[in-house]
Design a protein around this motif. Structure first.
Motif, PDB file in Angstrom:
ATOM      1  N   SER A   7       0.822  -1.204   0.000  1.00  0.00           N
ATOM      2  CA  SER A   7       0.000   0.000   0.000  1.00  0.00           C
ATOM      3  C   SER A   7       0.854   1.250   0.000  1.00  0.00           C
ATOM      4  O   SER A   7       0.502   2.273  -0.576  1.00  0.00           O
ATOM      5  N   CYS A  48      -4.654  -3.519   1.364  1.00  0.00           N
ATOM      6  CA  CYS A  48      -5.580  -3.645   2.479  1.00  0.00           C
ATOM      7  C   CYS A  48      -6.104  -2.263   2.827  1.00  0.00           C
ATOM      8  O   CYS A  48      -5.649  -1.253   2.311  1.00  0.00           O
ATOM      9  N   SER A  49      -7.070  -2.207   3.712  1.00  0.00           N
ATOM     10  CA  SER A  49      -7.598  -0.932   4.160  1.00  0.00           C
ATOM     11  C   SER A  49      -6.518  -0.191   4.937  1.00  0.00           C
ATOM     12  O   SER A  49      -6.031  -0.669   5.955  1.00  0.00           O
ATOM     13  N   THR A  50      -6.142   0.974   4.440  1.00  0.00           N
ATOM     14  CA  THR A  50      -5.069   1.761   5.059  1.00  0.00           C
ATOM     15  C   THR A  50      -5.544   3.201   5.218  1.00  0.00           C
ATOM     16  O   THR A  50      -5.360   4.025   4.309  1.00  0.00           O
ATOM     17  N   GLN A 114      -7.007  -0.295  13.561  1.00  0.00           N
ATOM     18  CA  GLN A 114      -6.803  -1.447  12.698  1.00  0.00           C
ATOM     19  C   GLN A 114      -5.509  -2.186  13.064  1.00  0.00           C
ATOM     20  O   GLN A 114      -5.451  -3.415  13.024  1.00  0.00           O
ATOM     21  N   ALA A 320      -1.186  -3.298   7.602  1.00  0.00           N
ATOM     22  CA  ALA A 320      -2.009  -3.866   6.532  1.00  0.00           C
ATOM     23  C   ALA A 320      -1.307  -5.047   5.870  1.00  0.00           C
ATOM     24  O   ALA A 320      -1.935  -6.050   5.534  1.00  0.00           O
ATOM     25  N   GLU A 324      -2.516  -9.046   5.667  1.00  0.00           N
ATOM     26  CA  GLU A 324      -2.757  -9.687   4.375  1.00  0.00           C
ATOM     27  C   GLU A 324      -2.171 -11.092   4.305  1.00  0.00           C
ATOM     28  O   GLU A 324      -2.833 -12.047   3.945  1.00  0.00           O
TER      29      GLU A 324
END
Length: 526
Positions: A7, A48-50, A114, A320, A324
């Motif tokens: 990311s 991934c969601s970052t 997160q 993230a 993963e």
């Protein structure tokens, strides 16, 4: 090439594209536009969601007319000597304003939430002052002035600095010690229990227990048993896990301190994991023994109000990446470390540290049978193969394997030791062997002042030969690993001076001393 969080690399690639698309109008006269690669086409990357990475990306895309800090204004006035080295993109993302780290709607806060899920904590804080900042906040968040903190005498200097800030008194415990390797190993639960009982006899209860696990050599303590012991007496356990941020993410790695029941854990996310240097994390468990709001307030005091969003984004991206596919990140590093150990063990005069419950990514190589010090071996390896270790000791050299390690470097490492062995085994056949004494630690500590009292006491400089028996006024340690031999408030003993002078003679760098040559020492003038 060393792996980068996908990311984060996507953000950099996308930034190049943004600059290209908008350069003709917004950056027409900027050095940034002149140095762009106009043929760069960013690749599609699964991320991934970052929250932080996304927030930075959005901020750049909005093309603000910026009248804010920093002065280089997204690289328009970046110093040319540095852009020649690293390019313009780091300056593009060097933003000063997205949202406050401590507000409830901050992308930083969302990224920390997160990360907490990934690392298995109740709450996680991103740190930009390294693990030093986390150690300071953890101790200040649990200890008041006059409290007692149980901690090992081989703790990092940041723990002593925390005592100077909060006014707590240290109750030192001593880790096990291996004279053959001249290295402190693990802190035994029995040593912790002994210290607690000694305080109980004085009618005292420690505010917290602080241990370091793993050591710089990767040797781990039995955190689970120590945590159980502490919790049976309602005492919080703080673990300096600076060198173990990767623990728990692969079946061949040790369990993390959080997984073993620690209440507060400090991790240098940049050491073995993938974030940028200086970025770390502080984790708290669900334990009710720690006031998380107080730790948060301590961090507001200790952390900058102008954080680097580049560093923060690297923490976000690292979390993230771990979410993963964590095992794949470490497969290659563990395999290379195992291969290196096998090859090194076959070299005459070379030994490899093989302790139970040790980080498999640390390879400590003994050179004592070659009649050379670790410092001499380090110099030889650098001149011969340009190999750099993570830690050098009197009898060994330690190497860290990371997700970015590669076989070519491992080959150079092994070749360097093969050449070292050949040279020094030949020399040793032509001269009488000199026995090198280990730099044994000392236990005859005589603390006259607390670290805080010594910090604020009047001081003077004296010749080293005149310092014996006086109260030390500065924190002195061979570096790395930053473990103090003399601490402010302690009486200077002959044994302590011998350790420092011997380390200096072997080639260690002396840190913390006002006179790095150790011809003089600062003492408390009382």
């Amino acid at each position: 090439m060393a792996p980068t969080p996908s990311s984060f690399s996507h953000l950099v690639s996308n930034g190049s594209s943004i600059l290209e698309q908008n350069g003709k109008d917004e950056f027409q006269n900027a050095k940034t536009w002149k140095t762009l690669n106009k043929d760069l086409i960013p690749q599609e990357t699964k991320v991934c969601s970052t929250p932080l990475v996304s927030a930075i990306e959005k901020a750049i895309e909005e093309k603000h007319a910026t009248f804010q800090f920093p002065g280089h204004n997204k690289g328009l006035a970046a110093p040319s000597s540095l852009t020649r080295l690293i390019g313009d993109l780091p300056f593009l993302y060097d933003l000063s304003e997205i949202e406050d780290q401590f507000t409830q709607q901050s992308p930083i806060l969302e990224a920390e939430k997160q990360a907490a899920k990934v690392f298995g904590s109740s709450q996680t804080w991103f740190l930009l002052g390294g693990s030093t900042c986390g150690v300071l906040a953890a101790i200040m968040g649990t200890c008041n002035s006059g409290d007692t903190l149980i901690l090992p005498r081989n703790c990092h200097i940041s723990a002593i600095s925390a005592l100077s800030l909060c006014g707590a008194t240290p109750k030192y415990i001593f880790p096990d010690y291996d004279s053959h390797w001249d290295a402190a190993t693990s802190v035994s639960p029995s040593e912790v229990e002994k210290a607690i009982k000694e305080l109980e006899l004085e009618g005292k209860k420690p505010a917290a227990v602080f241990i370091t696990s793993p050591t710089y050599n990767g040797i781990c303590s039995n955190v689970k048993e120590i945590a159980t012991l502490c919790h049976s007496r309602d005492i919080p356990l703080i673990v300096d896990e600076a060198h173990g941020g990767h623990f728990g993410f692969h079946p061949q790695l040790p369990r993390s301190a959080l997984q073993q029941g620690a209440d507060v854990v400090v991790q240098s996310t940049h050491k073995v994991l993938l974030s940028l240097t200086q970025s770390s994390m502080l984790h708290a468990s669900e334990s009710l023994l720690v006031d998380k709001d107080r730790i948060n307030r301590c961090l507001q005091i200790l952390q900058s109000t102008s954080p680097s969003f580049l560093l923060l984004a690297s923490l976000d991206a690292t979390a993230a990446e771990l979410k993963e596919n964590p095992e794949a990140i470490f497969d290659n590093a563990i395999h290379l470390a195992e291969e290196a150990k096998l090859d090194l063990k076959h070299i005459p005069g070379i030994s490899v540290l093989d302790f139970p419950n040790t980080d498999p990514l640390r390879v400590t190589v003994g050179v004592h049978d070659l009649d050379v010090s670790g410092y001499e071996a380090q110099d030889f390896l650098f001149k011969d193969q340009r190999v750099l270790p993570v830690l050098t000791g009197s009898r060994s050299v330690t190497f860290l394997f990371t997700p970015g390690s590669c076989r070519e470097h491992v080959n150079r490492l092994v070749t360097g030791f093969q050449n070292l062995s050949s040279v020094y085994l030949l020399q040793n056949t032509k001269k009488q062997r000199v026995k090198r004494a280990a730099l044994k630690p000392f236990v005859d500590i005589d603390m006259k002042l607390t670290p805080r009292e010594a910090f604020f006491a009047k001081k003077k400089k004296v010749d080293v030969q005149d310092s014996l028996g006086k109260i030390c006024g500065e924190l002195i340690c061979p570096y790395p690993p930053g473990v103090p031999v003399l601490i402010p408030g302690e009486v200077i003993t002959e044994k302590a001076l011998n350790i420092l002078l011997q380390a200096k003679a072997y080639g260690a760098r002396i840190s913390g001393a006002s006179d790095p040559h150790l011809l003089s020492i600062i003492v408390c003038d009382i």
